[in-house]
Every structure is written in C-alpha cells, then in structure tokens.
Scaffold this active site. Sequence first.
Site, mmCIF file in Angstrom:
data_model
loop_
_atom_site.group_PDB
_atom_site.id
_atom_site.type_symbol
_atom_site.label_atom_id
_atom_site.label_comp_id
_atom_site.label_asym_id
_atom_site.label_seq_id
_atom_site.Cartn_x
_atom_site.Cartn_y
_atom_site.Cartn_z
ATOM 1 N N ARG A 88 44.367 58.120 39.180
ATOM 2 C CA ARG A 88 44.401 57.172 40.300
ATOM 3 C C ARG A 88 44.053 57.959 41.559
ATOM 4 O O ARG A 88 44.759 58.902 41.925
ATOM 5 C CB ARG A 88 45.784 56.528 40.401
ATOM 6 C CG ARG A 88 45.943 55.500 41.522
ATOM 7 C CD ARG A 88 47.287 54.788 41.352
ATOM 8 N NE ARG A 88 47.566 53.835 42.414
ATOM 9 C CZ ARG A 88 48.400 54.070 43.429
ATOM 10 N NH1 ARG A 88 49.034 55.235 43.504
ATOM 11 N NH2 ARG A 88 48.615 53.151 44.346
ATOM 12 N N TRP A 132 53.266 60.089 40.258
ATOM 13 C CA TRP A 132 52.877 60.551 41.593
ATOM 14 C C TRP A 132 53.446 61.943 41.778
ATOM 15 O O TRP A 132 54.643 62.140 41.606
ATOM 16 C CB TRP A 132 53.434 59.629 42.672
ATOM 17 C CG TRP A 132 52.992 60.087 44.042
ATOM 18 C CD1 TRP A 132 53.562 61.064 44.813
ATOM 19 C CD2 TRP A 132 51.845 59.610 44.773
ATOM 20 N NE1 TRP A 132 52.848 61.228 45.968
ATOM 21 C CE2 TRP A 132 51.795 60.348 45.970
ATOM 22 C CE3 TRP A 132 50.870 58.657 44.527
ATOM 23 C CZ2 TRP A 132 50.801 60.144 46.933
ATOM 24 C CZ3 TRP A 132 49.893 58.457 45.481
ATOM 25 C CH2 TRP A 132 49.863 59.192 46.674
ATOM 26 N N HIS A 173 55.804 50.215 41.482
ATOM 27 C CA HIS A 173 56.106 51.615 41.762
ATOM 28 C C HIS A 173 57.605 51.817 41.584
ATOM 29 O O HIS A 173 58.410 51.103 42.190
ATOM 30 C CB HIS A 173 55.674 51.984 43.174
ATOM 31 C CG HIS A 173 54.189 51.957 43.366
ATOM 32 N ND1 HIS A 173 53.573 52.355 44.538
ATOM 33 C CD2 HIS A 173 53.187 51.581 42.527
ATOM 34 C CE1 HIS A 173 52.262 52.225 44.406
ATOM 35 N NE2 HIS A 173 51.998 51.747 43.194
ATOM 36 N N ASN A 179 47.306 50.130 48.388
ATOM 37 C CA ASN A 179 48.555 50.782 48.014
ATOM 38 C C ASN A 179 49.740 50.201 48.787
ATOM 39 O O ASN A 179 49.666 50.021 50.007
ATOM 40 C CB ASN A 179 48.456 52.284 48.321
ATOM 41 C CG ASN A 179 49.719 53.035 47.933
ATOM 42 O OD1 ASN A 179 50.028 53.176 46.758
ATOM 43 N ND2 ASN A 179 50.455 53.515 48.931
ATOM 44 N N GLU A 180 50.815 49.865 48.065
ATOM 45 C CA GLU A 180 52.086 49.433 48.658
ATOM 46 C C GLU A 180 51.825 48.596 49.921
ATOM 47 O O GLU A 180 52.195 48.985 51.039
ATOM 48 C CB GLU A 180 52.954 50.651 48.955
ATOM 49 C CG GLU A 180 53.274 51.433 47.685
ATOM 50 C CD GLU A 180 54.098 52.690 47.902
ATOM 51 O OE1 GLU A 180 54.425 52.998 49.077
ATOM 52 O OE2 GLU A 180 54.423 53.378 46.908
ATOM 53 N N TYR A 229 60.728 54.104 41.974
ATOM 54 C CA TYR A 229 61.440 55.234 42.562
ATOM 55 C C TYR A 229 62.934 54.906 42.558
ATOM 56 O O TYR A 229 63.462 54.480 41.537
ATOM 57 C CB TYR A 229 60.882 55.539 43.959
ATOM 58 C CG TYR A 229 59.458 56.072 43.930
ATOM 59 C CD1 TYR A 229 59.187 57.384 43.552
ATOM 60 C CD2 TYR A 229 58.380 55.264 44.271
ATOM 61 C CE1 TYR A 229 57.891 57.882 43.510
ATOM 62 C CE2 TYR A 229 57.080 55.749 44.248
ATOM 63 C CZ TYR A 229 56.844 57.055 43.858
ATOM 64 O OH TYR A 229 55.554 57.536 43.816
ATOM 65 N N GLU A 267 53.031 53.963 39.979
ATOM 66 C CA GLU A 267 53.570 55.218 40.509
ATOM 67 C C GLU A 267 55.002 55.345 40.043
ATOM 68 O O GLU A 267 55.709 54.340 39.910
ATOM 69 C CB GLU A 267 53.583 55.238 42.047
ATOM 70 C CG GLU A 267 52.298 55.541 42.740
ATOM 71 C CD GLU A 267 52.501 55.704 44.250
ATOM 72 O OE1 GLU A 267 53.640 56.007 44.679
ATOM 73 O OE2 GLU A 267 51.529 55.510 44.985
#
Length: 527
Positions: A74, A276, A218, A150-151, A220, A247
């Site tokens: 990516r 990531w 994503h 992205n985001e 986290y 991610e």
Amino acid sequence: MRPLITALACLLAFFVAPVAPANAAVGIHVSGTKIVEAGGQEFVMRGTSHAHTWYATQTKAFADIKSLKANTVRVVLSGGRWTPNSVSEVANVVSLCKQNKLICVLENHDTTGYGEQSGAYTLDQAANYWISVKSALVGQEDYVIVNIGNEPIGNNAVTPGWAAATTAAIQKLRSNGFQHALMVDAPNWGQDWQFGMRDNARAVFDSDPAKNTIFSIHMYGVFDTAAEINAYMDAFKTAGLPLVVGEFGFNHSDGNPDEDTIMAQAVSRGLGYLGWSWSGNGGGVEYLDQVTNFDVTQLTDWGRRLFNGANGIAATSKQASIYGGGTTDPTPPSTPGTPSASGITSSGANLSWTASTDNVGVTGYDVYTSTGTPLGSTATNSITLTGLSPATAYQVYVKARDAAGNQSAASPTASFTTLSGGGTGGGCTATGTVQSQWSTGYVVQPVTVTNTGTSTKSGWTVTFTLPAGHTLTGSWNATVTVSGQTVTAKNLSYNGTLAPNASTSFGVQASRPSGNTSVPSGYTCAN
C-alpha cells in the site's frame, strides 16, 4: 495512520471531461465477500504500507517488501497536502510494483483526519487527484487498487458525512472512466468506532455502478480485544461485503491492539491485512517501523511479528495469479502426529511430532493452544516454544500447511505444565525511558530488557512500580498484568529468546492525576 511529516499544503484543482461509466468491473474485482482477479482466482492481501510520498528515493523498499513474501504494498501518495506525486511518478510506482510482483494499493493521504486536522483535503479533492493521474492508471486494473482517501474523516462530524462523501467520490471516479477496484477507508481516523462505515457500507456499495468497492478498517487501540475484532468482521460477513484490515499495528498511542487476533481471524476468514508501516515513522510512533532505517536486514520486533510470526505474511501470503502465483492444488496436508513435549522450563518447551505428508509438499507447521491462540510457526516438525508463563498447564495442537496455503486438520492435543522457577547462566536487567508525557499521562518506551548472563534466555519477567494514583492504560510487546501499583510484564512468543548481551524492548502507557509529574520506578528483571 495519521500523517507523520508536516509540510506546506498546496491545493491543486483539476477538471476532466466525464466519460461514460464502466458497465462491469474488470481486473481485480469484488465477488461477494471475496476479492478476485480477472480470471476469477481469489486474492487475499498480505503486505504493508510504504510512505513513498515522504521517502520518494527509497524505491528499494518495493523489492525488500517482496523479499519477505508480501503479495501487496500500500503506497502513500499525495495530491498537494504534501509534495504532489505527478503522473510520471505514479506510473513509476506502478512499474515498481509490477517489477516486484506486488499488487499495488495506491492511497491518497491528503484526506487524513479531515474535519479535525488542519490542512486535510476532502474526498472530492482526492477524487480530483486520481482523475489528474488517470493516464498512469488506465489499463492497470489487473495490478492496481485505488484507495480513494486515507482515514478521510477524524472524530468530528462533517458535512457531507462519510457515506455521502464516499458515495460521491466513487461515482465521480466511475463517471470519469475508472474501472479499478476502489478501496474506501472508514471514518474516525479509520477505526470506525462510531460505526459510520459499518452501518452504511451496503448503501455505499450499492451506489457504485461497478459494484467494485472494498471496505478498509484500520485496527489500532479501538480494537484491543478479540470480541471487538470478531464483532466487526462478523458484521461485514453477515452483510456479504468485502472487508480488509487496511492498517494495523502491534501497539499504538491510543491503546494496545490485539494483533494476534487480528492476524489469526484474518487468516481463518480469508481477509486481507496490511500492516503499518515499512519504515520512516515519526512523531512518537517510531515503534511502528517494521525495519530500521529502511534496512531489510534490521527487522524490528513489529517487523518480525508481522512478516515471520504466527499467521504472518511469510506463512500465509500467496502471490497474485497475474504474476504466476495461485494454485490448483485443493488437497491439504495429512494430519500431524500428536506433539511430544520435552525440555520444559518455566517459560518454554520443546515440541516435536510426526511429520505430515502432502501431494505437493509440506511447507510449515503452526502451533496453537487448545483455545486457538497461536504459539509459533516452524518449517520443520519440531519447535522451541518461548514466552510461556511459569507454573502453567498448556494444551497444544499442531496444523500443517502446504505451498498452496491449504491447512491440515488439527493434530491431537498434548499437555504439559511449565516449571515454577527461572533460568540459568546469570540474570537480566531492565531500564525504562519516558518517551513522551503530558499533564495527565505518559508513554514509557522503550523499557529495554538485556540478557546480562552467559547463556541464552528463553524468557523474561520485568516488574516496576506505578506511582500512587497512576493507572496503566496500554502496553505493547509484552503480556502485562497489574496488582495494586505493581506492574508485571512478561515476554511474548517472538521476543523471549535473548542471547548473551542481546536486548529487546516493550512499552506502556499510563494516566495520572493532572499536574502529577511522577513516573514509574524500580525496574527489575528476572528470567
């Protein structure tokens, strides 16, 4: 991932005359919950992100990422928030992907944190950027997935909201002739904790004339438990929509993601994942580098976990069929024999078992606890387990896998109990460094563990004391428990073995009363 390098933002506006939308998806495309290639072969992403827009000279990264068995990269691009990537540069990135037999997920980072972070671009501006570099992308549908932005929204409400903005961007690209698979990131810095993407994914997918949209979550700190991970993945399975983990990390400033469950569930469900990130992180999240200084020979703990750990890239990645990968082998290996345990210590054990057979060839074995927690992977029919807890009963089983990724049935389980004492040949030391702090909290990173003995250690335990009123809020690279104000950290399976003078590290995050400037103290280490 939030942007890590700040530069002067500039705005580029583009106009391209619309053309008729595509009638059907070509190249890489969606089929139910799956992503498939033009020939119908299923493709499951296994790879990482590379911050090309900030490190444009680090082109060797493509070959290095491929050398660790990734099938996807990516690539971070910018249309103007940072130095914009031109048509020729995008074409070169696509060429590098193809030279190294990687599927290219191209993402526009300009949109990161829109509505919350100054300088962020809208999804409409991101769509304009893709239109401006269209000539580098047309005809590359077999090799390229376009990750629109992205985001694209932070934690603040914006107008139009995620669903409307994402739908408009998809339709703008389709009306301009893009037939590529399009990937869309979730709001809330990609983590979708308000479920804006989860609850609107079907409407967004149905709005795509090509029905070729992939949803990217994503993971986290929001995804720090198996229950949260499974529930989110289950929602897209129930909806019949394609999901990838676009991610994730093994720790983060907002909490400690459960990377073991993320990877194990992605593998068992056939979902793609992209870690990531390769190298070059800053702003306090340098721990997310997978290699140090873009050097493939210097894998970090996170890099070793992602590429070489259980359910990692090396063990589960299949090269895209467009590059000659894929297989017609549907036959899994035979069931391995019952494991036999020996050399049991307080933190480890040796396991061996009768090897499996396969019509093509067995490429490795994965070891799990009876509850499905991965303990390690090996290319042979034996393994040395590390990072186990003292005086603990374990039940384990083994599965074999072949070059096609087929996995055998589970072996019969074996039981053993680790010893209660600790190690030989000297001890270990631990030192903690406060990396960053603010009025109500701080991050201790790294806590460095060093083997000061004369023989290799197979495990370590570090204790330290939190000041009164302080509370642990996150940890990474260790299994951490708290009793009162005493914190006990034990190694994980991939960082427990330390040769003499060798070191590893872990980190923690804690909160404290406002104005209290105390930090942890009294670090001790035992093996």
